[in-house]
Design a protein around this motif. Structure first.
Motif, PDB file in Angstrom:
ATOM      1  N   ALA B 173       0.848  -1.193   0.000  1.00 16.04           N
ATOM      2  CA  ALA B 173       0.000   0.000   0.000  1.00 16.04           C
ATOM      3  C   ALA B 173       0.883   1.243   0.000  1.00 16.04           C
ATOM      4  CB  ALA B 173      -0.900  -0.003   1.232  1.00 16.04           C
ATOM      5  N   ASP B 174       0.461   2.281  -0.696  1.00 13.61           N
ATOM      6  CA  ASP B 174       1.248   3.508  -0.652  1.00 13.61           C
ATOM      7  C   ASP B 174       0.878   4.287   0.613  1.00 13.61           C
ATOM      8  OD1 ASP B 174      -1.099   4.960  -1.106  1.00 13.61           O
ATOM      9  OD2 ASP B 174      -0.826   4.896  -3.279  1.00 13.61           O
ATOM     10  N   GLY B 175       1.596   5.398   0.857  1.00 13.92           N
ATOM     11  CA  GLY B 175       1.409   6.164   2.092  1.00 13.92           C
ATOM     12  C   GLY B 175      -0.015   6.636   2.269  1.00 13.92           C
ATOM     13  N   ILE B 176      -0.622   7.098   1.183  1.00  9.07           N
ATOM     14  CA  ILE B 176      -1.973   7.652   1.282  1.00  9.07           C
ATOM     15  C   ILE B 176      -2.992   6.567   1.626  1.00  9.07           C
ATOM     16  CG2 ILE B 176      -3.788   8.859  -0.007  1.00  9.07           C
ATOM     17  CD1 ILE B 176      -1.388  10.231  -1.549  1.00  9.07           C
ATOM     18  N   SER B 177      -2.874   5.422   0.941  1.00  6.74           N
ATOM     19  CA  SER B 177      -3.790   4.311   1.260  1.00  6.74           C
ATOM     20  C   SER B 177      -3.595   3.852   2.692  1.00  6.74           C
ATOM     21  CB  SER B 177      -3.551   3.124   0.331  1.00  6.74           C
ATOM     22  OG  SER B 177      -3.729   3.502  -0.996  1.00  6.74           O
ATOM     23  N   THR B 178      -2.324   3.769   3.101  1.00 12.01           N
ATOM     24  CA  THR B 178      -2.052   3.329   4.469  1.00 12.01           C
ATOM     25  C   THR B 178      -2.716   4.254   5.465  1.00 12.01           C
ATOM     26  OG1 THR B 178       0.042   2.370   3.820  1.00 12.01           O
ATOM     27  CG2 THR B 178      -0.238   2.865   6.150  1.00 12.01           C
ATOM     28  N   PHE B 179      -2.609   5.573   5.225  1.00 12.51           N
ATOM     29  CA  PHE B 179      -3.224   6.519   6.145  1.00 12.51           C
ATOM     30  C   PHE B 179      -4.734   6.320   6.170  1.00 12.51           C
ATOM     31  CE2 PHE B 179      -5.206  10.468   7.435  1.00 12.51           C
ATOM     32  CZ  PHE B 179      -4.512  10.726   8.610  1.00 12.51           C
ATOM     33  N   ARG B 180      -5.306   6.182   4.954  1.00 11.79           N
ATOM     34  CA  ARG B 180      -6.763   6.114   4.843  1.00 11.79           C
ATOM     35  C   ARG B 180      -7.322   4.819   5.439  1.00 11.79           C
ATOM     36  NH1 ARG B 180     -10.318   4.764   0.763  1.00 11.79           N
ATOM     37  NH2 ARG B 180      -8.639   4.000  -0.531  1.00 11.79           N
ATOM     38  N   LEU B 181      -6.615   3.704   5.194  1.00  8.33           N
ATOM     39  CA  LEU B 181      -7.174   2.409   5.572  1.00  8.33           C
ATOM     40  C   LEU B 181      -6.652   1.872   6.893  1.00  8.33           C
ATOM     41  CD1 LEU B 181      -7.038   0.766   2.036  1.00  8.33           C
ATOM     42  CD2 LEU B 181      -9.056   1.646   3.227  1.00  8.33           C
ATOM     43  N   VAL B 182      -5.479   2.337   7.331  1.00 12.00           N
ATOM     44  CA  VAL B 182      -4.903   1.782   8.556  1.00 12.00           C
ATOM     45  C   VAL B 182      -4.804   2.829   9.665  1.00 12.00           C
ATOM     46  CG1 VAL B 182      -2.908   0.616   9.576  1.00 12.00           C
ATOM     47  CG2 VAL B 182      -3.610   0.105   7.212  1.00 12.00           C
ATOM     48  N   THR B 183      -4.069   3.911   9.385  1.00  7.73           N
ATOM     49  CA  THR B 183      -3.791   4.878  10.447  1.00  7.73           C
ATOM     50  C   THR B 183      -5.057   5.589  10.914  1.00  7.73           C
ATOM     51  OG1 THR B 183      -1.756   5.267   9.228  1.00  7.73           O
ATOM     52  CG2 THR B 183      -2.190   6.694  11.109  1.00  7.73           C
ATOM     53  N   PHE B 184      -5.811   6.121   9.946  1.00  9.63           N
ATOM     54  CA  PHE B 184      -6.972   6.929  10.324  1.00  9.63           C
ATOM     55  C   PHE B 184      -8.011   6.155  11.140  1.00  9.63           C
ATOM     56  CE2 PHE B 184     -11.142   8.857   9.496  1.00  9.63           C
ATOM     57  CZ  PHE B 184     -10.910  10.101  10.071  1.00  9.63           C
ATOM     58  N   PRO B 185      -8.368   4.920  10.715  1.00 11.62           N
ATOM     59  CA  PRO B 185      -9.349   4.184  11.529  1.00 11.62           C
ATOM     60  C   PRO B 185      -8.885   3.977  12.968  1.00 11.62           C
ATOM     61  CG  PRO B 185      -9.119   3.157   9.399  1.00 11.62           C
ATOM     62  CD  PRO B 185      -8.063   4.210   9.464  1.00 11.62           C
ATOM     63  N   MET B 186      -7.572   3.802  13.158  1.00 10.75           N
ATOM     64  CA  MET B 186      -7.098   3.593  14.526  1.00 10.75           C
ATOM     65  C   MET B 186      -7.122   4.898  15.322  1.00 10.75           C
ATOM     66  SD  MET B 186      -4.196   0.687  14.536  1.00 10.75           S
ATOM     67  CE  MET B 186      -2.947   1.511  13.585  1.00 10.75           C
ATOM     68  N   LEU B 187      -7.033   6.017  14.601  1.00 10.50           N
ATOM     69  CA  LEU B 187      -7.023   7.312  15.279  1.00 10.50           C
ATOM     70  C   LEU B 187      -8.425   7.848  15.526  1.00 10.50           C
ATOM     71  CD1 LEU B 187      -4.335   9.520  13.503  1.00 10.50           C
ATOM     72  CD2 LEU B 187      -4.257   8.611  15.814  1.00 10.50           C
ATOM     73  N   ARG B 188      -9.416   7.279  14.832  1.00 18.04           N
ATOM     74  CA  ARG B 188     -10.720   7.920  14.753  1.00 18.04           C
ATOM     75  C   ARG B 188     -11.321   8.258  16.126  1.00 18.04           C
ATOM     76  NH1 ARG B 188     -13.805   5.149  10.347  1.00 18.04           N
ATOM     77  NH2 ARG B 188     -13.727   3.487  11.879  1.00 18.04           N
ATOM     78  N   SER B 189     -11.289   7.291  17.053  1.00 18.87           N
ATOM     79  CA  SER B 189     -11.940   7.568  18.334  1.00 18.87           C
ATOM     80  C   SER B 189     -11.147   8.614  19.129  1.00 18.87           C
ATOM     81  CB  SER B 189     -12.113   6.288  19.134  1.00 18.87           C
ATOM     82  OG  SER B 189     -10.858   5.707  19.393  1.00 18.87           O
ATOM     83  N   ALA B 190      -9.813   8.628  18.967  1.00 22.76           N
ATOM     84  CA  ALA B 190      -9.014   9.649  19.653  1.00 22.76           C
ATOM     85  C   ALA B 190      -9.349  11.028  19.091  1.00 22.76           C
ATOM     86  CB  ALA B 190      -7.521   9.366  19.487  1.00 22.76           C
ATOM     87  N   LEU B 191      -9.552  11.105  17.771  1.00 25.33           N
ATOM     88  CA  LEU B 191      -9.909  12.380  17.152  1.00 25.33           C
ATOM     89  C   LEU B 191     -11.277  12.845  17.632  1.00 25.33           C
ATOM     90  CD1 LEU B 191      -8.699  11.810  13.489  1.00 25.33           C
ATOM     91  CD2 LEU B 191      -7.772  13.437  15.135  1.00 25.33           C
ATOM     92  N   LEU B 192     -12.194  11.899  17.745  1.00 25.22           N
ATOM     93  CA  LEU B 192     -13.538  12.253  18.196  1.00 25.22           C
ATOM     94  C   LEU B 192     -13.499  12.758  19.639  1.00 25.22           C
ATOM     95  CD1 LEU B 192     -16.013  12.144  16.512  1.00 25.22           C
ATOM     96  CD2 LEU B 192     -16.566   9.905  17.454  1.00 25.22           C
ATOM     97  N   ALA B 193     -12.725  12.051  20.466  1.00 25.77           N
ATOM     98  CA  ALA B 193     -12.607  12.473  21.870  1.00 25.77           C
ATOM     99  C   ALA B 193     -11.949  13.848  21.951  1.00 25.77           C
ATOM    100  CB  ALA B 193     -11.796  11.450  22.660  1.00 25.77           C
ATOM    101  N   GLY B 194     -10.852  14.036  21.211  1.00 22.09           N
ATOM    102  CA  GLY B 194     -10.168  15.331  21.212  1.00 22.09           C
ATOM    103  C   GLY B 194     -11.082  16.433  20.720  1.00 22.09           C
ATOM    104  N   GLY B 195     -11.855  16.118  19.669  1.00 20.71           N
ATOM    105  CA  GLY B 195     -12.765  17.115  19.114  1.00 20.71           C
ATOM    106  C   GLY B 195     -13.846  17.516  20.110  1.00 20.71           C
ATOM    107  N   LEU B 196     -14.400  16.532  20.806  1.00 21.73           N
ATOM    108  CA  LEU B 196     -15.434  16.819  21.804  1.00 21.73           C
ATOM    109  C   LEU B 196     -14.890  17.708  22.922  1.00 21.73           C
ATOM    110  CD1 LEU B 196     -17.201  13.398  22.233  1.00 21.73           C
ATOM    111  CD2 LEU B 196     -18.335  15.562  21.767  1.00 21.73           C
ATOM    112  N   LEU B 197     -13.683  17.365  23.384  1.00 20.80           N
ATOM    113  CA  LEU B 197     -13.116  18.142  24.482  1.00 20.80           C
ATOM    114  C   LEU B 197     -12.748  19.546  24.002  1.00 20.80           C
ATOM    115  CD1 LEU B 197     -11.015  15.358  26.196  1.00 20.80           C
ATOM    116  CD2 LEU B 197     -13.156  16.353  26.982  1.00 20.80           C
TER     117      LEU B 197
END
Lengths: 296, 268
Positions: B173-197
């Protein structure tokens, strides 16, 4: 990863070329935050500091760009401002100490004497009032402290009365407002502190008190300092609690606010504002070596 | 643990007492919103729903709520982008200037609010010549919200390591796909929590807002502050305060559920 094969899509080529250039990736990542915080925010702070050396035309109320140390001289010479500075720092220190003394036992009980499940619930219990609006909490104390309020009602049977509005009320309210900022870092610090160290201390013959002062407290100190940064800084800059429950006593924040609003003297407001900044920067520099800043 | 039973009891008692003291004033506000006495004398004179119905029809409070939400949403969006970028840069790379930059991110909330407030006020009005409005308040709020998102994302990045991303790249996978399919899903709940706070922090802020919001506009805290000293408004202020106490439990609860990391507030 190797280089993108010839004929690969532009996206793939971009991705591959970025992969081989960590410095480019890093500068792209840093560009946004650095432009915003480095240029805009630090720029604004620097401009504020520069304004402190300017003055205001008495008749037109406009800012006059002429460099002088007059504002700083007024600040240093006038006994009123000295009193207010000492009072503000005193209030900030007092609030910080009160919060540390109240928060430590609470955080300790949370971290060491409760189950994982209860800990999560307790963290929520401490955080919830943190997010209940600042103003609501200050307001709550205003109605608690008022002449016919709850405190009066509670204390009357024992022959006492509430402190009413004034400096004591300010200290109580600020301590109340910032308490969670002290509990949570200390809890996080104590949670990381391995139980085995405490047990070892006990096995080697130390009693609870000795264990506390020789093992627990030194290891928890960075967390206490991390908490103190917020309680101290938030108290230094506050002027709203003072207006709501403080009666007539003034803090530095009130002087800054009044000079911007009623007096329309931005340069002098800027000069007064440098006082808490200098105090805060000295404090941050002093605690940098303790590692407290890494845990913020 | 070597602590005696008495020590345990005393400390647990202190914890219970401390929490009781923390919640007591908030409970008083809630009870007062049904207090028939408009000056909120204690004990309550009787039960009434009049203040709640009067508050529901208060235009000023509703307009302030809309401004607060607009400012909060926009500031949170900016903070999510910039905070995440900063988190990746500082967590994944070693470079000179790393420490000063992490200090810079904390600075807007480590310095007293009034300093941040007048610095931005001065920069907008005197230096840039921009009139204060909703936009300037959003810029100011985003500045101190960045750190909240940053803290949440850094904590998540530290915990998840980069094994999965490397695996993804090894599998082609290239960097962009990796971010979209691997990194971002793992970050999603942290982003949501950070956004709420971040949103909650923006919603609550009053000092910086006072200096950066245009004239004639009010956020909820500023509305409360403006009406606090008007005796005939006291019951409505009290109801708004009661609503905020109840509403503030939602983001904290959600953030805690989502992040899974222990304490994750902005100033923490």
């Amino acid at each position: 990863m190797t280089n993108a094969p010839p004929g690969a899509s532009p996206r793939r080529r971009l991705s591959a070329s970025l992969h081989h250039r960590p410095r480019v990736r890093l500068s792209l990542l840093l560009s946004g935050p650095l432009i915003w915080l480095g240029l805009a925010y630090l720029g604004a702070l620097a401009a504020l500091f520069v304004t402190a050396f300017w003055s205001t035309d008495v008749f037109t109320g406009r800012v006059v760009v002429s460099w002088s140390l007059d504002n700083f001289a007024t600040l240093a010479r006038d006994a009123v401002y000295r009193t207010i500075t000492v009072r503000t720092v005193g209030v900030a220190v007092l609030v910080t100490v009160i919060d540390a003394v109240i928060a430590f036992p609470m955080a300790f009980a949370m971290a060491k004497f409760t189950s994982r499940r209860t800990q999560r619930l307790l963290v929520i219990a401490v955080m919830t009032p943190l997010w209940a609006s600042y103003l609501v909490k200050a307001y709550a104390w205003r109605s608690m402290l008022s002449g016919n309020g709850v405190l009066h009602w509670l204390l009357a049977p024992v022959g006492l009365d509430g402190p009413g509005y004034g400096l004591t009320a300010t200290v109580i309210t600020l301590s109340y407002l910032w308490l969670p900022y002290m509990i949570l870092p200390i809890y996080a610090g104590l949670d990381r502190l391995p139980d085995s160290l405490v047990d070892a201390s006990g096995d080697l013959g130390a009693r609870s008190v000795r264990t506390f002062f020789s093992v627990v407290l030194p290891l928890a100190m960075p967390a206490v300092i991390a908490g103190s940064i917020f309680t101290f800084s938030l108290s230094l800059g506050d002027y709203i609690a003072v207006k709501i429950v403080g009666g007539t006593s003034q803090l530095l924040g009130n002087v800054v606010y009044d000079n911007i609003g009623a007096a329309n003297n931005l340069p002098f407001a800027a000069t007064v504002a440098t006082v808490p900044v200098v105090i805060m920067l000295l404090y941050l520099a002093a605690v940098r070596r303790t590692g407290a800043l890494d845990t913020l | 643990m070597t602590f005696s039973r008495t020590t345990r009891r005393v400390l647990l008692g202190a914890l219970a007492l401390g929490l009781a003291v923390v919640y007591f004033p908030l409970l008083v506000v809630l009870l007062n919103s049904f207090n028939a006495d408009p000056t909120f004398g204690w004990p309550p004179a009787g039960f009434t729903l009049e203040w709640w119905s009067r508050a529901a029809g208060n235009d000023g409070a509703l307009a302030a709520l809309r401004t607060s939400v607009e400012a909060g949403v926009a500031a949170t969006a900016i903070a999510l982008v910039l905070g995440t970028m900063a988190a990746f840069a500082l967590q994944r790379y070693k470079f000179i200037g790393r420490n000063p930059i992490s200090l810079l991110i904390v600075l807007p909330i480590a310095l007293p609010g009034i300093v941040t407030g007048i610095a931005l006020n001065n920069a907008f009005r005197t230096i840039l010549g921009i009139n204060l409005g909703l936009f300037t308040a959003i810029v100011a709020h985003a500045t101190f919200c960045i750190v909240v998102v940053f803290n949440n994302v850094v904590a998540r990045l530290r915990r998840m390591g980069n094994n999965l991303e490397e695996a993804s790249m090894d599998l082609g996978a290239d960097g962009i796909s990796t971010f979209r399919l691997v990194t971002f899903p793992m970050l999603r709940s942290a982003l949501l929590a950070g956004g709420l706070l971040a949103f909650a922090l923006s919603f609550d802020e009053i000092i910086v807002t006072t200096f950066t919001l245009g004239a004639g506009m009010e956020t909820v805290p500023i509305w409360i502050y403006d009406n606090l000293f008007r005796p005939n408004q006291a019951p409505i202020v009290n109801v708004v305060a009661a609503v905020l106490i109840l509403a503030s439990t939602v983001p904290v609860y959600l953030a805690q559920r989502l992040s899974g990391d222990s304490a994750s507030g902005g100033r923490l």
